[in-house]
Design a protein around this motif. Structure first.
Motif, PDB file in Angstrom:
ATOM      1  N   ARG B  57       0.830  -1.203   0.000  1.00  0.00           N
ATOM      2  CA  ARG B  57       0.000   0.000   0.000  1.00  0.00           C
ATOM      3  C   ARG B  57       0.865   1.253   0.000  1.00  0.00           C
ATOM      4  O   ARG B  57       0.592   2.209  -0.721  1.00  0.00           O
ATOM      5  N   LEU B  58       1.928   1.233   0.783  1.00  0.00           N
ATOM      6  CA  LEU B  58       2.805   2.393   0.828  1.00  0.00           C
ATOM      7  C   LEU B  58       3.572   2.554  -0.480  1.00  0.00           C
ATOM      8  O   LEU B  58       3.879   3.670  -0.894  1.00  0.00           O
ATOM      9  N   VAL B  59       3.860   1.438  -1.138  1.00  0.00           N
ATOM     10  CA  VAL B  59       4.472   1.522  -2.458  1.00  0.00           C
ATOM     11  C   VAL B  59       3.508   2.180  -3.434  1.00  0.00           C
ATOM     12  O   VAL B  59       3.885   3.055  -4.223  1.00  0.00           O
ATOM     13  N   ALA B  60       2.235   1.786  -3.353  1.00  0.00           N
ATOM     14  CA  ALA B  60       1.237   2.365  -4.253  1.00  0.00           C
ATOM     15  C   ALA B  60       1.111   3.862  -4.041  1.00  0.00           C
ATOM     16  O   ALA B  60       0.849   4.608  -4.983  1.00  0.00           O
ATOM     17  N   GLU B  61       1.324   4.312  -2.823  1.00  0.00           N
ATOM     18  CA  GLU B  61       1.196   5.740  -2.526  1.00  0.00           C
ATOM     19  C   GLU B  61       2.491   6.483  -2.758  1.00  0.00           C
ATOM     20  O   GLU B  61       2.557   7.687  -2.516  1.00  0.00           O
TER      21      GLU B  61
END
Lengths: 214, 214
Positions: B57-61
């Motif tokens: 999720r943090l990669v996506a953001e």
DNA sequence: CATACGCGTATGTGATCACAAAAATCGAAA
DNA sequence: TTTCGATTTTTGTGATCACATACGCGTATG
């Protein structure tokens, strides 16, 4: 210098993510549609784990919503939320267009004209999904020239959130030709008219909103 | 009508996500720092599965980057990327401030003044993390009044991407007092001066960028 | 006929495991 | 001493499983 991973070695969750994302952005899924992890896994031929990762990622981007019990569905946007997202589109896309303008040569404008001509076809076929896809392609072709990947990513995230709703909006639309503002965008690009370009992009982006008021 | 899930029943991946996200946004992790799923899992007392979801999720953001082999690290931003993110901050935060202005009553301004006074303390302690946290709290307190959750979410995503870099920037800063533009923001809020507010916010947001040129 | 209850099924969550690939370590040769 | 190569360790990936819970449907009761 981009290190593109070959498609055949793309991870399973990336395949699910891309597939779902495209569907949502192009309006192939109606607002409020429910999804299940096992269903997604079966559909893409993977187990629950990659399906979960793809879903989580789309939830983080606002493309899906998750109930407190973990159920997945495409969000049904309130009018306030739609107004907000349209305002974000206006802010970001005007900036992207403005940054692309100095680099927009004739070849690019011709490519955009070709794409815009294609809109007439999908419109005459009452093809809402094709309309959305072609319309976004028109905009993306311009914005790619801005050389601003972070801005483009934000822009696409907004498109993604609006995807299911756009289908509903354009479905109501009785349109017989390509958007009028696309011609203004192309004219402003050709004449290098930056204020005109900003206005045309802003108008094009927010025009869909007006249909909501009626 | 918000159905807030009690903290004690928050899912494991949410705990990891929130914990990591806060650390990154506040600049507690240096750019280029490597992370491992097993390490994160052990640190938060969960298995690899929730750690993976939080990381994805943090990669996506854009808060983390993932190498082609799946290795996790905080991104080291190029100057072009930083300029882009600063421009996004300017675009979005000016809009948020403008929308908050009509609703910014005396109570809110006083709260912001209190936060701003707190910045003097963390500055005198050479506390970079505290500075970033308090500075963001100052801005968020204003933007919450805009009643524009999608915009605020985008804004925080930009903050998140800039987190590790902000620590580096502010670490170099030899500052002895709160940012000058915060006073301008407060003054514009008190007098209801919208153009002045927009200018003050834009200046405050882009000032950090100038340190890069030097 | 409407509503509430209860049971069976469907669904998300998180842990664990086997596997492949990458990184790190160690040793040998130039 | 440095560099190259083999081996060991670390790490991410995806599948599977047990479990708890939510949903849906049928039935009974008012």
């Amino acid at each position: 210098m981009h290190s593109l991973r070959p498609l055949e070695t793309a991870s399973a969750h990336d395949r699910v993510y891309r597939g779902l994302r495209t569907r949502i952005m192009h309006g192939q899924i109606a607002p409020g549609q429910a999804l299940t992890l096992r269903g997604l896994g079966k559909e893409f031929g993977v187990s629950m784990t990659p399906a979960r990762e793809a879903a989580q990622r789309l939830v983080a981007e606002g493309a899906l919503q998750m109930s407190i019990s973990g159920r997945l569905s495409t969000p049904e946007l309130s009018n306030e939320r739609i107004e907000e997202l349209a305002a974000l589109r206006a802010l970001i896309e005007v900036e992207l267009a403005s940054r692309a303008l100095p680099r927009a040569h004739m070849q690019l404008i011709e490519r955009m004209q070709n794409i815009n001509n294609g809109i007439a076809d999908v419109v005459s076929n009452r093809d809402a999904v094709g309309y959305i896809r072609t319309n976004l392609e028109f905009h993306r072709t311009l914005y790619l020239r801005a050389q601003a990947p972070a801005m483009l990513a934000m822009c696409e995230t907004v498109w993604l959130q609006l995807g299911p709703t756009m289908r509903m909006l354009y479905g109501r639309l009785r349109r017989t030709e390509a958007p009028q503002y696309h011609r203004l965008i192309l004219a402003a690009l050709q004449s290098g008219d930056e204020p005109g370009l900003r206005l045309a992009v802003r108008s094009d982006v927010t025009q869909g909103l007006r249909m909501l008021a009626s």
